[in-house]
Design a protein around this motif. Structure first.
Motif, short mmCIF file in Angstrom:
data_model
loop_
_atom_site.label_atom_id
_atom_site.label_comp_id
_atom_site.label_asym_id
_atom_site.label_seq_id
_atom_site.Cartn_x
_atom_site.Cartn_y
_atom_site.Cartn_z
N PRO A 61 49.59 36.22 40.53
CA PRO A 61 49.50 34.83 41.12
C PRO A 61 48.03 34.24 40.59
N VAL A 62 48.72 32.61 41.30
CA VAL A 62 47.71 31.58 40.89
C VAL A 62 46.19 31.84 41.32
N ASP A 63 45.10 31.65 41.13
CA ASP A 63 43.49 31.40 42.16
C ASP A 63 43.55 29.76 41.84
N HIS A 64 43.96 28.89 40.87
CA HIS A 64 44.01 27.53 41.54
C HIS A 64 44.82 26.83 40.53
N GLN A 77 32.19 24.02 42.06
CA GLN A 77 32.07 23.56 43.05
C GLN A 77 33.27 24.90 43.78
N LEU A 78 34.45 24.53 42.97
CA LEU A 78 35.64 25.54 43.01
C LEU A 78 35.86 26.90 43.44
N GLU A 79 34.19 27.73 42.31
CA GLU A 79 34.29 29.09 41.75
C GLU A 79 33.06 29.31 42.79
N GLY A 80 32.42 27.84 43.02
CA GLY A 80 31.02 28.93 44.09
C GLY A 80 30.13 28.85 43.69
#
Length: 399
Positions: A132-135, A318-321
């Motif tokens: 599955p894709v995370d991004h 930002q996407l990875e927190g």
């Protein structure tokens, strides 16, 4: 093998051939400028439109800073003996070489991402190699799109809406850059709908649906689509024109995706990402954008004008927190604060008000813009032996 001596075939902003070593060197230079980060997590990413512009920058920064695994998708043409391969073809080969040297697990698919066959093929690869894709990064820019359901071919146009657009533009047809006048007649409703079909969010939704149907959306999956707002001086032909209508469609799609079953079931998120100005193959085709960007570069200077890689690094953090999301009131991720700063835009408007005089003050910015355009095709890149024959028949990675 196709070893030959090549020279740029250029008319204005249009360059119809590419230099493989120059294109590769531009990728290596961007790669070397990206700070590495030692993250433990190695998310799975699917980057649609990986071979140029913000898609390329997002792929490179994702690999180098966050060790992403996954697939890049682009639609590029190989060398055919008469013309070289496209610059994106050569850039992809260079990315694959850098990724392999760094131990990164990334595959590249050359296909029409708008097609149903592309979605099936990519899902097969994900299912076999990554899961599955995370991004999912959606960064496709194309002049046309065939609707996979109807077979209708839609063509995008760059036109204002409501009234004709007249404004200064940058002309490189002579020995020196000059100010010309651009006039574009308004687009029709049919042209607006066609532009939305190409550059809006329909295909983005289809990709989410295809991944969901195969169980390839990870928990807390994030998907982003790249967009642009820009300055009020270019708004009539951009944000208030046919392209702007398509971008609004893209933003509505993000809201729809956030309330859709596939993302809600995975506690996922969808955002549009408003990037800042950049010299790309797509942006150089928009009238007045070249002159505006030259003025902007003059105002900001080399240090103030943020590269696509610098902006992509902000996005990944930002996407990875690692840093908080920078959202506007519409829920869009904003990377363009450096461009739309009030003081910056006030100085740009002063140059725009008297464009001939402004170009006189901004000649270095205009020369820089044309250098950036040439570099998009692998020309004018430092440490490249343009006076020697070069192998133009470069294989696609993994073939």
């Amino acid at each position: 093998m196709s070893l030959r001596q090549i020279e740029p075939k250029q008319r204005g902003f249009l360059i119809v051939n590419s230099h493989p070593d120059g294109a590769a060197q531009s990728v290596r230079r961007m790669w070397d400028a990206i700070p590495e980060r030692a993250d433990g997590r190695r998310p799975v990413a699917l980057v649609l439109g990986h071979s140029a512009g913000y898609g390329l920058a997002t792929l490179l920064t994702g690999l180098r800073r966050h060790g992403i695994r996954g697939i890049g998708v682009a639609f590029e043409a190989p060398d055919n003996g008469r013309r070289t391969a496209t610059a994106g073809w050569y850039r992809t080969a260079a990315v694959a070489e850098l990724a392999a040297a760094g131990g990164h697990d990334i595959r590249f698919v050359n296909t029409d991402a708008f097609s149903a066959e592309a979605k099936s093929r990519v899902c097969d690869l994900l299912d076999e190699h990554y899961g599955p894709v995370d991004h999912l990064v959606y960064s496709l820019a194309a002049p046309r799109r065939t609707d996979p359901a109807t077979g209708i071919v839609h063509h995008s146009v760059i036109k204002p809406l409501g009234a004709a657009y007249e404004a200064p533009a940058l002309d490189f047809s002579g020995a020196e850059p000059q100010v010309a006048r651009a006039r574009i007649e308004p687009g029709t409703e049919e042209e607006t709908r066609a532009t939305e079909a190409v550059m809006g969010g329909d295909d983005w939704s289809l990709w989410i649906g295809a991944l969901a149907a195969r169980g390839l959306l990870a928990e807390k999956v994030t998907t982003v689509a790249l967009t642009y707002v820009g300055s009020e001086v270019t708004a009539p032909v951009y944000r208030q024109g046919t392209i702007g209508s398509a971008k609004e469609h893209l933003e509505r799609t993000a809201r729809d995706l956030n309330s859709s079953t596939p993302l809600k079931e995975k506690d996922g998120r969808a955002f549009t990402v408003v990037a800042g100005a950049a010299v790309t193959q797509a942006s150089s085709a928009i009238p007045s954008i070249a002159l505006y960007t030259a003025f902007l570069r003059t105002v900001l200077g080399e240090d103030g004008f943020r590269t696509t890689a610098e902006q992509a690094a902000d996005l990944w953090d930002q996407l990875e927190g690692h840093t908080p999301l920078v959202l506007d009131e519409q829920g869009r991720i904003r990377l363009d604060g450096w461009e739309l700063d009030d003081r910056v835009q006030e100085r740009v408007r002063t140059l725009w008000a008297d464009p001939e005089r402004g170009l006189g003050e901004s000649r270095p910015g205009a020369d820089w813009f044309m250098e950036q355009v040439r570099e998009l095709y692998g020309w004018g890149v430092g440490h490249v032996a343009y006076d020697r024959p070069v192998e133009t028949d470069v294989p696609w990675p993994g073939r």
